[in-house]
Scaffold this motif. Structure first.
Motif, PDB file in Angstrom:
ATOM      1  N   TYR A 119       0.806  -1.090  -0.065  1.00  0.00           N
ATOM      2  CA  TYR A 119      -0.051  -0.088   0.029  1.00  0.00           C
ATOM      3  C   TYR A 119       0.962   1.190   0.055  1.00  0.00           C
ATOM      4  CZ  TYR A 119      -3.903   2.884   1.278  1.00  0.00           C
ATOM      5  OH  TYR A 119      -4.869   3.904   1.167  1.00  0.00           O
ATOM      6  N   THR A 120       2.095   1.354   0.847  1.00  0.00           N
ATOM      7  CA  THR A 120       2.952   2.343   0.773  1.00  0.00           C
ATOM      8  C   THR A 120       3.567   2.614  -0.427  1.00  0.00           C
ATOM      9  OG1 THR A 120       3.386   2.073   2.989  1.00  0.00           O
ATOM     10  CG2 THR A 120       4.993   3.409   1.856  1.00  0.00           C
ATOM     11  N   GLU A 121       4.016   1.458  -1.297  1.00  0.00           N
ATOM     12  CA  GLU A 121       4.462   1.576  -2.434  1.00  0.00           C
ATOM     13  C   GLU A 121       3.540   2.203  -3.499  1.00  0.00           C
ATOM     14  OE1 GLU A 121       6.012  -2.132  -3.795  1.00  0.00           O
ATOM     15  OE2 GLU A 121       7.197  -2.484  -1.967  1.00  0.00           O
ATOM     16  N   ALA A 122       2.232   1.771  -3.309  1.00  0.00           N
ATOM     17  CA  ALA A 122       1.323   2.325  -4.468  1.00  0.00           C
ATOM     18  C   ALA A 122       0.891   3.803  -4.118  1.00  0.00           C
ATOM     19  CB  ALA A 122      -0.002   1.592  -4.206  1.00  0.00           C
ATOM     20  N   GLN A 123       1.100   4.304  -2.957  1.00  0.00           N
ATOM     21  CA  GLN A 123       0.953   5.649  -2.400  1.00  0.00           C
ATOM     22  C   GLN A 123       1.897   6.265  -3.007  1.00  0.00           C
ATOM     23  OE1 GLN A 123       0.239   5.128   1.700  1.00  0.00           O
ATOM     24  NE2 GLN A 123      -1.826   5.862   1.432  1.00  0.00           N
ATOM     25  N   VAL A 133      -4.111   5.813  -6.418  1.00  0.00           N
ATOM     26  CA  VAL A 133      -4.391   4.873  -5.462  1.00  0.00           C
ATOM     27  C   VAL A 133      -6.000   4.643  -5.624  1.00  0.00           C
ATOM     28  CG1 VAL A 133      -4.546   3.923  -3.226  1.00  0.00           C
ATOM     29  CG2 VAL A 133      -2.522   4.949  -4.010  1.00  0.00           C
ATOM     30  N   ASP A 134      -6.454   3.497  -5.800  1.00  0.00           N
ATOM     31  CA  ASP A 134      -7.714   3.439  -5.965  1.00  0.00           C
ATOM     32  C   ASP A 134      -8.135   2.964  -4.641  1.00  0.00           C
ATOM     33  OD1 ASP A 134     -10.452   2.323  -6.198  1.00  0.00           O
ATOM     34  OD2 ASP A 134     -10.281   1.354  -8.230  1.00  0.00           O
ATOM     35  N   ALA A 135      -8.899   3.781  -3.712  1.00  0.00           N
ATOM     36  CA  ALA A 135      -9.382   3.566  -2.298  1.00  0.00           C
ATOM     37  C   ALA A 135     -10.335   2.552  -2.248  1.00  0.00           C
ATOM     38  CB  ALA A 135      -9.945   4.738  -1.656  1.00  0.00           C
ATOM     39  N   ALA A 136     -11.141   2.182  -3.191  1.00  0.00           N
ATOM     40  CA  ALA A 136     -12.194   1.227  -3.018  1.00  0.00           C
ATOM     41  C   ALA A 136     -11.538  -0.053  -3.312  1.00  0.00           C
ATOM     42  CB  ALA A 136     -13.320   1.253  -4.215  1.00  0.00           C
ATOM     43  N   GLN A 137     -10.712  -0.044  -4.451  1.00  0.00           N
ATOM     44  CA  GLN A 137     -10.049  -1.437  -4.692  1.00  0.00           C
ATOM     45  C   GLN A 137      -8.997  -1.811  -3.301  1.00  0.00           C
ATOM     46  OE1 GLN A 137      -6.812  -0.985  -7.708  1.00  0.00           O
ATOM     47  NE2 GLN A 137      -7.072  -3.233  -8.204  1.00  0.00           N
ATOM     48  N   LEU A 170      -3.123   1.469   6.222  1.00  0.00           N
ATOM     49  CA  LEU A 170      -3.696   0.478   5.544  1.00  0.00           C
ATOM     50  C   LEU A 170      -5.167   0.914   5.588  1.00  0.00           C
ATOM     51  CD1 LEU A 170      -2.823  -3.067   6.608  1.00  0.00           C
ATOM     52  CD2 LEU A 170      -2.770  -2.403   4.553  1.00  0.00           C
ATOM     53  N   PRO A 171      -6.237   0.659   4.643  1.00  0.00           N
ATOM     54  CA  PRO A 171      -7.539   1.166   4.793  1.00  0.00           C
ATOM     55  C   PRO A 171      -7.968   0.482   6.032  1.00  0.00           C
ATOM     56  CG  PRO A 171      -7.268   0.185   2.492  1.00  0.00           C
ATOM     57  CD  PRO A 171      -5.849  -0.070   3.293  1.00  0.00           C
ATOM     58  N   GLN A 172      -9.000   1.368   6.592  1.00  0.00           N
ATOM     59  CA  GLN A 172      -9.393   1.087   7.761  1.00  0.00           C
ATOM     60  C   GLN A 172     -11.045   1.203   8.072  1.00  0.00           C
ATOM     61  OE1 GLN A 172      -7.710  -0.208  10.342  1.00  0.00           O
ATOM     62  NE2 GLN A 172      -5.414   0.634   9.897  1.00  0.00           N
ATOM     63  N   ASN A 173     -11.656   0.577   7.052  1.00  0.00           N
ATOM     64  CA  ASN A 173     -13.191   0.750   7.076  1.00  0.00           C
ATOM     65  C   ASN A 173     -13.789  -0.130   7.950  1.00  0.00           C
ATOM     66  OD1 ASN A 173     -12.061   0.998   3.939  1.00  0.00           O
ATOM     67  ND2 ASN A 173     -13.911   1.958   3.866  1.00  0.00           N
ATOM     68  N   ILE A 174     -14.779   0.097   8.551  1.00  0.00           N
ATOM     69  CA  ILE A 174     -15.460  -0.647   9.631  1.00  0.00           C
ATOM     70  C   ILE A 174     -15.984  -2.071   9.193  1.00  0.00           C
ATOM     71  CG2 ILE A 174     -17.474  -0.691  11.561  1.00  0.00           C
ATOM     72  CD1 ILE A 174     -15.294   1.145  12.386  1.00  0.00           C
ATOM     73  N   VAL A 175     -15.793  -2.866   9.913  1.00  0.00           N
ATOM     74  CA  VAL A 175     -16.470  -4.123   9.622  1.00  0.00           C
ATOM     75  C   VAL A 175     -17.097  -4.575  10.941  1.00  0.00           C
ATOM     76  CG1 VAL A 175     -15.273  -4.825   7.825  1.00  0.00           C
ATOM     77  CG2 VAL A 175     -14.473  -5.479   9.819  1.00  0.00           C
ATOM     78  N   ALA A 176     -17.992  -5.641  10.598  1.00  0.00           N
ATOM     79  CA  ALA A 176     -18.348  -6.392  11.936  1.00  0.00           C
ATOM     80  C   ALA A 176     -18.030  -7.987  11.603  1.00  0.00           C
ATOM     81  CB  ALA A 176     -19.967  -6.635  11.864  1.00  0.00           C
TER      82      ALA A 176
END
Length: 188
Positions: A119-123, A133-137, A170-176
């Motif tokens: 992820y750091t390399e992509a950024q 960087v495609d955030a959704a991907q 890293l992406p930090q989207n909420i999950v259950a």
């Protein structure tokens, strides 16, 4: 080479018998055993574990009202970040909330570090004029990696749009994350 008609009949009978035997193996016996367990789970109060993270705290009301809408009572427990998965596995909790990246770090630190480096390399490439960087991907990549690290007794929701952790490495989207067999389709 011509086959004997009797050989064809015997072969047909054997195949039919085999097919009936296989069909017998897939009887509804397994669903009859699982149905009472799921019914019993549906009648229990859900134990929702949340950390002191402000985003998780804001989501508690949403989760409790959504579960109430399908007839499930919810008890909310504050839980330390590192205790969520062990308490789920022990059966103390039914559902916990977390961020995809930080859960990955907890479940499989090696995969977390590897994905963080990618992820750091992509950024860095984006900053150097490369592909954006495609955030959704990346959200989906982080979720899939976290999902693959879950113990077999646990399941996770799809990642939401809400981001709950301050760490943006890293992406930090909420999950259950929840115990399998404890939630039915309306609960999920």
């Amino acid at each position: 080479m011509r086959r004997n008609p009797r050989t064809r009949v015997v072969t047909g009978v054997l195949c039919a018998g085999l097919a009936m035997g296989v069909a017998g193996c897939t009887s509804s016996e397994s669903t009859r055993v699982a149905a009472p367990a799921l019914k019993a789970a549906e009648e229990r109060t859900l134990e929702l574990g949340v950390t002191d993270d402000p985003v998780q705290q804001q989501l508690v009301e949403n989760y409790t009202s959504e579960f109430a809408a399908v007839g499930r009572e919810v008890e909310v427990s504050e839980v330390e970040q590192g205790d969520r998965v062990p308490r789920l596995l022990a059966g103390d909790l039914t559902v916990v909330l977390g961020c995809v990246g930080e859960l990955l770090d907890e479940l499989d630190p090696v995969k977390g570090r590897e994905l963080r480096e990618l992820y750091t390399e992509a950024q860095a490439e984006e900053a150097g004029g490369g592909e954006p960087v495609d955030a959704a991907q990346w959200r989906d990549i982080a979720h899939t990696t976290m999902f693959s690290a879950l113990p077999t007794e646990l399941q996770a929701s799809d990642p939401g749009e809400a981001v709950g952790c301050a760490d943006d490495s890293l992406p930090q989207n909420i999950v259950a994350v929840y115990r399998k067999g404890e939630l039915d389709r309306p609960d999920r």
